[in-house]
Design a protein around this motif. Structure first.
Motif, PDB file in Angstrom:
ATOM      1  N   ASP A 108      -7.890   3.480  -6.703  1.00  0.00           N
ATOM      2  CA  ASP A 108      -7.320   3.140  -5.401  1.00  0.00           C
ATOM      3  C   ASP A 108      -7.686   1.693  -5.099  1.00  0.00           C
ATOM      4  OD1 ASP A 108      -6.216   5.683  -4.915  1.00  0.00           O
ATOM      5  OD2 ASP A 108      -8.146   6.423  -4.164  1.00  0.00           O
ATOM      6  N   GLN A 109      -6.679   0.878  -4.821  1.00  0.00           N
ATOM      7  CA  GLN A 109      -6.881  -0.551  -4.576  1.00  0.00           C
ATOM      8  C   GLN A 109      -7.024  -0.824  -3.086  1.00  0.00           C
ATOM      9  OE1 GLN A 109      -7.396  -2.452  -7.113  1.00  0.00           O
ATOM     10  NE2 GLN A 109      -6.698  -1.022  -8.688  1.00  0.00           N
ATOM     11  N   ASP A 110      -7.675  -1.936  -2.742  1.00  0.00           N
ATOM     12  CA  ASP A 110      -7.858  -2.328  -1.338  1.00  0.00           C
ATOM     13  C   ASP A 110      -6.532  -2.526  -0.617  1.00  0.00           C
ATOM     14  OD1 ASP A 110     -10.581  -2.321  -1.738  1.00  0.00           O
ATOM     15  OD2 ASP A 110     -10.739  -4.487  -1.991  1.00  0.00           O
ATOM     16  N   TYR A 111      -5.485  -2.890  -1.349  1.00  0.00           N
ATOM     17  CA  TYR A 111      -4.179  -3.173  -0.737  1.00  0.00           C
ATOM     18  C   TYR A 111      -3.294  -1.930  -0.653  1.00  0.00           C
ATOM     19  CZ  TYR A 111      -3.326  -3.872  -5.735  1.00  0.00           C
ATOM     20  OH  TYR A 111      -3.291  -3.729  -7.099  1.00  0.00           O
ATOM     21  N   GLY A 112      -3.861  -0.744  -0.925  1.00  0.00           N
ATOM     22  CA  GLY A 112      -3.158   0.505  -0.696  1.00  0.00           C
ATOM     23  C   GLY A 112      -2.502   1.133  -1.907  1.00  0.00           C
ATOM     24  N   SER A 113      -2.516   0.469  -3.033  1.00  0.00           N
ATOM     25  CA  SER A 113      -1.894   1.015  -4.240  1.00  0.00           C
ATOM     26  C   SER A 113      -2.898   1.855  -5.019  1.00  0.00           C
ATOM     27  CB  SER A 113      -1.405  -0.135  -5.132  1.00  0.00           C
ATOM     28  OG  SER A 113      -0.722   0.357  -6.269  1.00  0.00           O
ATOM     29  N   VAL A 125      -0.084  -5.559 -22.158  1.00  0.00           N
ATOM     30  CA  VAL A 125      -0.764  -4.832 -21.093  1.00  0.00           C
ATOM     31  C   VAL A 125       0.287  -4.272 -20.132  1.00  0.00           C
ATOM     32  CG1 VAL A 125      -2.390  -5.014 -19.169  1.00  0.00           C
ATOM     33  CG2 VAL A 125      -2.830  -6.246 -21.310  1.00  0.00           C
ATOM     34  N   TRP A 126       0.213  -2.973 -19.919  1.00  0.00           N
ATOM     35  CA  TRP A 126       1.146  -2.264 -19.041  1.00  0.00           C
ATOM     36  C   TRP A 126       0.350  -1.720 -17.867  1.00  0.00           C
ATOM     37  CZ3 TRP A 126       6.342  -2.049 -20.095  1.00  0.00           C
ATOM     38  CH2 TRP A 126       6.719  -2.515 -21.354  1.00  0.00           C
ATOM     39  N   SER A 127       0.717  -2.134 -16.649  1.00  0.00           N
ATOM     40  CA  SER A 127       0.090  -1.631 -15.436  1.00  0.00           C
ATOM     41  C   SER A 127       1.075  -0.712 -14.727  1.00  0.00           C
ATOM     42  CB  SER A 127      -0.281  -2.791 -14.505  1.00  0.00           C
ATOM     43  OG  SER A 127      -1.184  -3.677 -15.146  1.00  0.00           O
ATOM     44  N   PHE A 128       0.573   0.395 -14.233  1.00  0.00           N
ATOM     45  CA  PHE A 128       1.403   1.378 -13.541  1.00  0.00           C
ATOM     46  C   PHE A 128       0.749   1.677 -12.205  1.00  0.00           C
ATOM     47  CE2 PHE A 128       2.027   1.919 -18.051  1.00  0.00           C
ATOM     48  CZ  PHE A 128       3.405   2.027 -18.162  1.00  0.00           C
ATOM     49  N   GLY A 129       1.551   1.636 -11.138  1.00  0.00           N
ATOM     50  CA  GLY A 129       0.978   1.890  -9.829  1.00  0.00           C
ATOM     51  C   GLY A 129       2.012   2.168  -8.772  1.00  0.00           C
ATOM     52  N   THR A 130       1.503   2.427  -7.578  1.00  0.00           N
ATOM     53  CA  THR A 130       2.379   2.804  -6.467  1.00  0.00           C
ATOM     54  C   THR A 130       2.821   1.592  -5.639  1.00  0.00           C
ATOM     55  OG1 THR A 130       0.443   3.233  -5.085  1.00  0.00           O
ATOM     56  CG2 THR A 130       1.408   5.123  -6.273  1.00  0.00           C
ATOM     57  N   PRO A 133       6.330  -4.322  -5.142  1.00  0.00           N
ATOM     58  CA  PRO A 133       6.443  -5.682  -4.594  1.00  0.00           C
ATOM     59  C   PRO A 133       7.714  -5.828  -3.753  1.00  0.00           C
ATOM     60  CG  PRO A 133       5.809  -5.771  -6.901  1.00  0.00           C
ATOM     61  CD  PRO A 133       6.153  -4.333  -6.597  1.00  0.00           C
ATOM     62  N   GLY A 134       7.567  -6.468  -2.615  1.00  0.00           N
ATOM     63  CA  GLY A 134       8.705  -6.725  -1.748  1.00  0.00           C
ATOM     64  C   GLY A 134       9.051  -5.601  -0.796  1.00  0.00           C
ATOM     65  N   SER A 135       8.389  -4.455  -0.938  1.00  0.00           N
ATOM     66  CA  SER A 135       8.688  -3.341  -0.023  1.00  0.00           C
ATOM     67  C   SER A 135       7.935  -3.526   1.284  1.00  0.00           C
ATOM     68  CB  SER A 135       8.335  -1.990  -0.668  1.00  0.00           C
ATOM     69  OG  SER A 135       6.946  -1.925  -0.909  1.00  0.00           O
ATOM     70  N   ALA A 136       8.476  -2.991   2.318  1.00  0.00           N
ATOM     71  CA  ALA A 136       7.833  -3.095   3.627  1.00  0.00           C
ATOM     72  C   ALA A 136       6.547  -2.294   3.657  1.00  0.00           C
ATOM     73  CB  ALA A 136       8.780  -2.588   4.713  1.00  0.00           C
ATOM     74  N   GLY A 137       5.551  -2.819   4.324  1.00  0.00           N
ATOM     75  CA  GLY A 137       4.311  -2.087   4.514  1.00  0.00           C
ATOM     76  C   GLY A 137       3.425  -2.318   3.404  1.00  0.00           C
TER      77      GLY A 137
END
Length: 137
Positions: A108-113, A125-130, A133-137
């Motif tokens: 869990d990241q500090d920025y909510g992902s 390197v492949w990163s996968f997350g919630t 970019p560019g979405s509201a909130g």
């Protein structure tokens, strides 16, 4: 901008591999991409492949081809690609079960992902997350 109004992605990461067929197996079986198109040369090399994940796509092929792109990519180092997924922990479990090298466990990241990071057999390197970019909130 082309594609923006229709929701068609406008950026397509493109990676060349020594063993593109193995990369396709890892990306589809281990990392959940869907094979959209694969074109092979007479020698069995992958001339061009397209794999999708959600509404995004990555293009890949075998190293050593002809043309300006192949020449420009000769000796290129590993790439990093970020992919938005809904179920990070399930995605991570699939990758781990397939034997993909995990660089960072789901976190869990500090920025909510919630993210995890993996490396394919050729160093990309492949990163996968919630985080989208560019979405509201």
């Amino acid at each position: 901008m082309a594609g923006a109004a229709s929701g068609v992605p406008t950026i397509y990461p493109t990676i060349l591999y020594d063993d593109a067929k193995a990369a396709i197996r890892t990306l589809t079986q281990g990392l959940g991409f869907a094979e959209e198109a694969v074109y092979e040369g007479e020698n069995g090399s992958v001339l061009h492949a397209e794999l999708s994940c959600g509404n995004g796509r990555v293009m890949l092929g075998s190293k050593g081809g002809d043309g300006a792109f192949a020449r420009a990519m000769a000796g290129a180092g590993p790439a990093g690609v970020y992919v938005v997924v809904d179920e990070v922990d399930e995605h991570y479990a699939r990758a781990k079960d397939f034997g993909v090298e995990i660089l960072m466990e789901p976190t869990d990241q500090d920025y909510g992902s919630r993210d995890y990071m993996a490396r394919d057999a050729e160093g990309n390197v492949w990163s996968f997350g919630t985080y989208a970019p560019g979405s509201a909130g």
